[in-house]
Design a protein around this motif. Structure first.
Motif, PDB file in Angstrom:
ATOM      1  N   UNK A 150     -53.467  45.847 -32.743  1.00  0.00           N
ATOM      2  CA  UNK A 150     -54.237  46.775 -33.138  1.00  0.00           C
ATOM      3  C   UNK A 150     -54.577  47.876 -33.071  1.00  0.00           C
ATOM      4  N   UNK A 151     -55.120  49.309 -33.615  1.00  0.00           N
ATOM      5  CA  UNK A 151     -55.449  50.652 -32.916  1.00  0.00           C
ATOM      6  C   UNK A 151     -53.647  50.643 -32.042  1.00  0.00           C
ATOM      7  N   UNK A 152     -52.624  50.817 -31.871  1.00  0.00           N
ATOM      8  CA  UNK A 152     -51.795  50.142 -31.042  1.00  0.00           C
ATOM      9  C   UNK A 152     -50.858  51.950 -32.056  1.00  0.00           C
ATOM     10  N   UNK A 153     -50.095  52.935 -31.242  1.00  0.00           N
ATOM     11  CA  UNK A 153     -50.133  53.991 -31.984  1.00  0.00           C
ATOM     12  C   UNK A 153     -48.287  53.536 -31.850  1.00  0.00           C
ATOM     13  N   UNK A 154     -47.670  54.016 -33.139  1.00  0.00           N
ATOM     14  CA  UNK A 154     -45.886  53.803 -33.159  1.00  0.00           C
ATOM     15  C   UNK A 154     -45.517  55.158 -33.465  1.00  0.00           C
ATOM     16  N   UNK A 155     -43.997  55.780 -32.888  1.00  0.00           N
ATOM     17  CA  UNK A 155     -44.517  57.432 -33.160  1.00  0.00           C
ATOM     18  C   UNK A 155     -42.477  57.460 -34.008  1.00  0.00           C
ATOM     19  N   UNK A 156     -42.526  57.617 -35.479  1.00  0.00           N
ATOM     20  CA  UNK A 156     -41.257  57.457 -36.028  1.00  0.00           C
ATOM     21  C   UNK A 156     -40.417  58.704 -36.404  1.00  0.00           C
ATOM     22  N   UNK A 192     -51.961  49.737 -37.380  1.00  0.00           N
ATOM     23  CA  UNK A 192     -51.134  50.315 -36.484  1.00  0.00           C
ATOM     24  C   UNK A 192     -51.347  51.939 -37.200  1.00  0.00           C
ATOM     25  N   UNK A 193     -51.375  52.845 -36.147  1.00  0.00           N
ATOM     26  CA  UNK A 193     -51.101  54.236 -36.161  1.00  0.00           C
ATOM     27  C   UNK A 193     -49.673  54.610 -36.385  1.00  0.00           C
ATOM     28  N   UNK A 194     -49.129  55.356 -37.602  1.00  0.00           N
ATOM     29  CA  UNK A 194     -47.912  55.750 -37.469  1.00  0.00           C
ATOM     30  C   UNK A 194     -48.110  56.555 -37.788  1.00  0.00           C
ATOM     31  N   UNK A 195     -46.995  57.823 -36.695  1.00  0.00           N
ATOM     32  CA  UNK A 195     -47.220  59.554 -36.983  1.00  0.00           C
ATOM     33  C   UNK A 195     -45.594  59.007 -37.157  1.00  0.00           C
ATOM     34  N   UNK A 196     -45.375  59.597 -38.664  1.00  0.00           N
ATOM     35  CA  UNK A 196     -44.102  60.203 -39.155  1.00  0.00           C
ATOM     36  C   UNK A 196     -43.062  61.891 -38.792  1.00  0.00           C
ATOM     37  N   UNK A 219     -49.012  63.290 -28.049  1.00  0.00           N
ATOM     38  CA  UNK A 219     -48.713  62.215 -29.110  1.00  0.00           C
ATOM     39  C   UNK A 219     -48.180  61.424 -28.309  1.00  0.00           C
ATOM     40  N   UNK A 220     -47.181  61.709 -28.235  1.00  0.00           N
ATOM     41  CA  UNK A 220     -45.575  61.170 -27.763  1.00  0.00           C
ATOM     42  C   UNK A 220     -46.055  60.676 -26.016  1.00  0.00           C
ATOM     43  N   UNK A 221     -47.004  61.353 -25.691  1.00  0.00           N
ATOM     44  CA  UNK A 221     -47.486  60.679 -23.824  1.00  0.00           C
ATOM     45  C   UNK A 221     -48.475  59.546 -24.626  1.00  0.00           C
ATOM     46  N   UNK A 222     -49.882  59.569 -25.940  1.00  0.00           N
ATOM     47  CA  UNK A 222     -50.393  58.448 -26.005  1.00  0.00           C
ATOM     48  C   UNK A 222     -49.491  57.294 -26.774  1.00  0.00           C
ATOM     49  N   UNK A 223     -48.850  57.798 -27.341  1.00  0.00           N
ATOM     50  CA  UNK A 223     -48.036  56.568 -28.003  1.00  0.00           C
ATOM     51  C   UNK A 223     -47.230  55.610 -27.092  1.00  0.00           C
ATOM     52  N   UNK A 224     -47.575  53.991 -28.463  1.00  0.00           N
ATOM     53  CA  UNK A 224     -47.199  52.426 -27.088  1.00  0.00           C
ATOM     54  C   UNK A 224     -45.646  52.428 -27.987  1.00  0.00           C
ATOM     55  N   UNK A 250     -41.852  44.791 -39.760  1.00  0.00           N
ATOM     56  CA  UNK A 250     -41.118  43.489 -39.268  1.00  0.00           C
ATOM     57  C   UNK A 250     -40.373  44.677 -38.289  1.00  0.00           C
ATOM     58  N   UNK A 251     -40.501  45.992 -38.553  1.00  0.00           N
ATOM     59  CA  UNK A 251     -39.928  46.985 -37.504  1.00  0.00           C
ATOM     60  C   UNK A 251     -40.582  47.287 -36.175  1.00  0.00           C
ATOM     61  N   UNK A 252     -41.761  47.756 -37.465  1.00  0.00           N
ATOM     62  CA  UNK A 252     -43.231  48.180 -36.428  1.00  0.00           C
ATOM     63  C   UNK A 252     -43.203  46.671 -35.437  1.00  0.00           C
ATOM     64  N   UNK A 253     -43.565  46.225 -35.722  1.00  0.00           N
ATOM     65  CA  UNK A 253     -43.870  44.802 -34.715  1.00  0.00           C
ATOM     66  C   UNK A 253     -42.752  45.276 -33.618  1.00  0.00           C
ATOM     67  N   UNK A 254     -41.427  44.633 -33.939  1.00  0.00           N
ATOM     68  CA  UNK A 254     -40.800  44.346 -32.966  1.00  0.00           C
ATOM     69  C   UNK A 254     -40.350  46.127 -32.431  1.00  0.00           C
ATOM     70  N   UNK A 255     -40.329  47.236 -32.382  1.00  0.00           N
ATOM     71  CA  UNK A 255     -40.902  48.257 -31.271  1.00  0.00           C
ATOM     72  C   UNK A 255     -42.233  48.141 -31.102  1.00  0.00           C
ATOM     73  N   UNK A 256     -43.255  47.405 -30.962  1.00  0.00           N
ATOM     74  CA  UNK A 256     -44.183  47.057 -29.930  1.00  0.00           C
ATOM     75  C   UNK A 256     -43.861  45.767 -29.066  1.00  0.00           C
ATOM     76  N   UNK A 257     -43.432  44.954 -29.732  1.00  0.00           N
ATOM     77  CA  UNK A 257     -43.532  43.703 -28.768  1.00  0.00           C
ATOM     78  C   UNK A 257     -42.028  43.413 -28.473  1.00  0.00           C
ATOM     79  N   UNK A 258     -40.970  43.581 -29.252  1.00  0.00           N
ATOM     80  CA  UNK A 258     -39.713  43.434 -28.818  1.00  0.00           C
ATOM     81  C   UNK A 258     -38.573  44.404 -29.213  1.00  0.00           C
ATOM     82  N   UNK A 259     -38.923  45.753 -28.414  1.00  0.00           N
ATOM     83  CA  UNK A 259     -38.024  46.705 -28.315  1.00  0.00           C
ATOM     84  C   UNK A 259     -36.365  46.405 -27.660  1.00  0.00           C
TER      85      UNK A 259
END
Length: 659
Positions: free
Chosen positions: A165-171, A198-202, A218-223, A258-267
Motif C-alpha cells: 500500500x502507498x508504494x510507487x511504481x514507475x512504468x 499502488x501509485x503507477x506513473x506511466x 519521481x524517480x528518486x521516490x519510486x520503489x 501480477x507485474x506490479x507485484x513482481x516489480x515490488x516484491x520479486x524484481x
C-alpha cells in the motif's frame, strides 16, 4: 475528446451478421462514404487494407481497431460494428481473439500525428476496462450504445495490501508503432495500480515522443520500475539503482497486477548505471539457447538498420538507369562509362547518380555489421563493427591497391559483426579503471584493442578462408566448360544466386561474361539467376496471406519484400539480402533450387541471352523470349511457394509447441 461527436447512429451497426473482416470493413467504409466523411469508398478501403498488412489491428476480448490515414478523409470519424457471430480470422495480438466489436477510424492525413494518436489512445484506454466493454456489449439500442461511449468508469475499491500500500511504481510503455499498444498498456497498468492501492506513473515512449516523462523527483521516490516495451528504452540510465521488471508491451493487458507485484516484491534485477562517457555493460545470456537467441536478435537489429541503405541505393540506381534508357534513349550498359564523367548536363548527372547508387551499396555490410555489434555491446561496439563491415565489403582491397581481392561478403559481415560485438562487450566487462581514467575505456582502450583483434581475425582467418573458398568455386566453374550445357547452366545459376551480388556471384559473373564474350556459352543462366531470387522472395511476401491464409513474414521483412520485388526487375539481387541474413539456412537453399530450376528450364526450352542485361529492359534482346519467360516463372514460383509453405509449417510447429 468526446467519442460521441465522432460517430452517430448512421455509423453504428449493432448485432449485424457479417462473417469476415473484408465484409466488415467494406460495410463500415461504405457507411463513412455515404456520410460524406471520405471521398471514395474503394480508394479509402484500399488504404485501410494496406494498413492491415503492416501489423495486427485485432487485440483481445473480441476487439479490433482498424484505421486508415489519408487525404481522402474529409473529417475524422469512427464507424462501429457489433457482430452477431465472432470472426476468428482477424489478425490479433492474442492469437485466440475472436473479433465481435470493431471500431474503424478514418483520419485525415493532416491529423495523423494529433487526432489519430489521441483518438487511438483514448479508445484503447477505455476498452481495457472490463465494465466499459460490458456496457457496450449490453446496450440494447443505438442511443444507449452511444451514451456508453463516453461513460465514466466507476471507481474500484483498491485491493489494499499492507506490504505494498502507498508504494510507487514507475512504468515505461512502448510498442513498435508507438500508438495503440503503448497507451493500452499504460491504461492497464494504471487500472491495476488503482486496484492494488499502488501509485503507477506511466511514461509513454510512443509516436509523439516521450509523454508524461518521469521527473528526477519521481524517480528518486519510486520503489520500482516496470518496462513494458517492444523497443529499446530511451534514457534507461535515469533509473539506475532501481529494481525493475521488463516484459513485452502486451503483457500488462493480461497480467497488470501480477507485474506490479513482481516489480515490488520479486524484481528481475537492478537497473545499472550508464555513464555519459561510457556505455552500459551488457551481460552475456545464460545457456546455449540464450546465446543463439541473442545472436539472432543482433542480426535482426543489423538488418533493420541496413534496409534503409538498401532502399536508398536501389532508388538512386533505378532513377538513373530508367531515365538513361527511356529519357535519353542510350544503351543501359554505357551509363557506367568514364566517358560521361565530365560531359556536363543530364548525361553526367545520371552517370554520377548511378555511381552514387553503387557507392551506397558498398555500405550495406558496414551498416549491417556495425549495428550487429551495437546490439551486442551497445556504443562501444559501433566502431569495430563498422570496420568489420568495411572488411566484408572489400573496401580495404581498394585502399591498399590490391587487384583481384575477393571480399568475404555477407558471411564475413556476419562473422566480423558478431566478433566485434562480443569482443567489445568482453573488454567493457573486464577492464576496470578508476573514476579519473574512466573516459579512457570507451574512447581509447575498447576501440583500440577490439579493432586490432578484428584486423588480425580478418587478416589470418576470414579473408584467407573466404578467398580460398571463392577461388575454388571460380576454378570449379571454369573447369565445367566442356560439360553439358544444362550442368554448366546449373553451376552458373547456383553460384550467381548463392550470395546475391557477393564474391561468389561476382566470380561466376566474370567467368560467365568471359565465356559469352568468346561466344562459348550464353549468359542465359546468369541473367536469370540474378533476377529470380529477389522476384521470388518479394512475391512471397505479397501473396503469403492469400496462399495460406495468414502472414508468414514479419512486418519489416514485408517492407523489404516489396523493395526486393521492385529491385528484381532492375536486376538488383541485393534486395533479397535481408532474408538471407535473417535465415540463411532456409533462404540460400531455396534460392539455389529456384535459380537452378528456372535457368535450366529456360535453357532446355531454347532461350538464349548473349548480353549482360538481366533487368527488364534487357528482355527484348532475348532469343526465344517465351522459353525465357517460362523459366523465369518456374524459378520465381519455386522460391515464392517454398518460402511460404516452409515458413508456415515452422510457425504452426512453434504454435503447437507453445500450446
Amino acid at each position: 475528446m468526446k467519442l460521441q461527436t465522432m460517430t452517430g447512429s448512421h455509423l453504428l451497426f449493432l448485432d449485424v451478421d457479417w462473417s469476415s473482416k473484408e465484409e466488415v470493413i467494406d460495410h463500415l467504409v461504405g457507411a463513412l462514404a455515404d456520410a460524406g466523411a471520405v471521398e471514395s469508398k474503394e480508394q479509402f478501403k484500399q488504404v485501410v487494407f494496406e494498413r492491415e498488412g503492416h501489423s495486427p489491428t485485432g487485440f483481445e476480448h473480441g476487439l479490433a481497431i482498424p484505421h486508415g490515414k489519408s487525404a481522402l478523409v474529409k473529417e475524422a470519424k469512427v464507424a462501429i460494428a457489433r457482430l452477431k457471430t465472432p470472426i476468428e480470422g482477424w489478425e490479433s495480438i492474442d492469437p485466440d481473439n475472436k473479433v465481435d466489436l470493431v471500431f474503424l477510424l478514418a483520419i485525415p492525413a493532416a491529423e495523423s500525428g494529433s487526432t489519430h494518436v489521441r483518438l487511438l489512445a483514448q479508445l484503447s484506454a477505455k476498452l481495457v476496462d472490463e465494465d466499459y466493454r460490458a456496457r457496450l456489449y449490453s446496450a440494447k439500442s443505438p442511443e444507449s450504445f452511444l451514451n456508453s461511449l463516453d461513460g465514466t468508469e466507476e471507481n474500484s475499491t483498491p485491493e489494499q495490501s499492507s506490504a505494498i500500500a502507498k508504494r510507487t511504481v514507475l512504468a515505461v510503455t512502448s510498442c513498435a508503432a508507438g500508438i495503440a499498444h503503448t497507451y493500452m498498456a499504460a491504461e492497464a497498468l494504471q487500472k491495476a495500480g488503482n486496484e492494488l492501492g499502488v501509485t503507477v506513473l506511466v511514461e509513454k515512449q510512443g509516436a509523439n515522443g516521450q509523454e508524461d516523462r518521469h521527473t528526477a523527483e519521481q524517480i528518486a521516490q519510486a520503489d520500482a520500475v516496470l518496462f513494458a516495451v517492444d523497443t529499446k528504452v530511451k534514457e534507461r540510465g535515469r533509473y539506475a539503482g532501481k529494481p525493475y521488471v521488463q516484459v513485452k508491451v502486451a503483457e500488462p493487458l493480461r497480467h497488470g497486477k501480477e507485474l506490479l507485484l513482481q516489480a515490488l516484491e520479486n524484481p528481475s534485477g537492478i537497473v545499472e548505471k550508464e555513464e555519459v562517457q561510457e556505455a552500459a555493460v551488457k551481460t552475456a545470456p545464460k545457456g546455449f539457447k540464450g546465446l543463439i537467441g541473442e545472436m539472432a536478435q543482433a542480426v535482426m537489429t543489423g538488418i533493420s538498420y541496413m534496409i534503409p541503405v538498401l532502399v536508398a541505393a536501389g532508388l538512386m540506381l533505378g532513377i538513373a538507369k530508367l531515365t538513361w534508357l527511356y529519357g535519353l534513349g542510350l544503351p543501359i550498359a554505357d551509363i557506367g562509362s568514364a566517358d560521361y564523367a565530365a560531359v556536363g548536363g543530364l548525361k553526367e548527372f545520371l552517370h554520377n547518380l548511378d555511381a552514387f547508387g553503387n557507392l551506397i551499396f558498398k555500405f550495406l555490410y558496414p551498416v549491417f555489421s556495425m549495428f550487429v555489434a551495437y546490439a551486442l555491446a551497445d556504443r562501444v561496439g559501433i566502431v569495430s563493427g563498422l570496420l568489420g563491415g568495411v572488411f566484408a565489403s572489400g573496401m580495404h582491397y581498394t585502399f591498399w591497391g590490391v587487384e583481384g581481392g575477393i571480399p568475404s561478403g555477407f558471411l564475413g559481415a556476419l562473422v566480423l559483426g558478431l566478433a566485434a560485438g562480443y569482443m567489445a562487450r568482453f573488454l567493457n566487462q573486464k577492464i576496470r579503471l578508476s573514476q579519473n581514467f574512466a573516459a579512457m575505456k570507451p574512447m581509447l582502450l575498447i576501440p583500440g584493442i577490439s579493432i586490432l583483434l578484428l584486423f588480425i581475425l580478418n587478416q589470418y582467418l576470414v579473408d584467407p578462408f573466404f578467398s580460398q573458398l571463392n577461388r575454388w568455386i571460380a576454378d570449379f566453374i571454369q573447369g565445367m566448360t566442356g560439360t553439358g550445357e544444362l550442368t554448366l547452366s546449373a553451376v552458373i545459376a547456383a553460384a550467381t544466386a548463392f550470395d546475391l551480388g557477393g564474391p561468389v556471384n561476382k566470380a561466376a559473373g566474370a567467368i560467365a561474361i568471359g565465356m559469352a564474350a568468346d561466344h562459348i556459352f550464353p549468359l542465359t543462366p546468369r541473367v536469370l539467376a540474378i533476377v529470380i531470387p529477389p522476384l521470388g522472395i518479394g512475391l512471397a511476401t505479397i501473396i503469403d496471406k492469400f496462399v495460406v491464409g495468414r502472414r508468414v513474414f514479419s512486418p519489416d521483412l514485408r517492407v523489404a519484400g516489396n523493395t526486393s520485388f521492385l529491385l528484381g526487375f532492375l536486376a538488383i539481387s541485393e534486395g533479397a539480402i535481408p532474408f538471407m541474413l535473417r535465415n540463411p539456412l532456409l533462404t540460400i537453399p531455396i534460392n539455389l533450387i529456384g535459380a537452378v530450376a528456372g535457368s535450366c528450364t529456360a535453357v532446355a526450352l531454347g532461350a538464349v541471352q548473349w548480353y549482360p542485361l538481366p533487368a527488364i529492359w534487357g528482355w527484348p534482346l532475348v532469343e526465344h523470349f517465351l522459353a525465357y519467360f517460362i523459366g523465369l516463372v518456374v524459378g520465381i514460383a519455386i522460391i515464392a511457394f517454398s518460402n511460404i509453405f516452409i515458413r508456415y509449417a515452422m510457425i504452426k510447429r512453434e504454435e503447437l509447441k507453445d500450446s
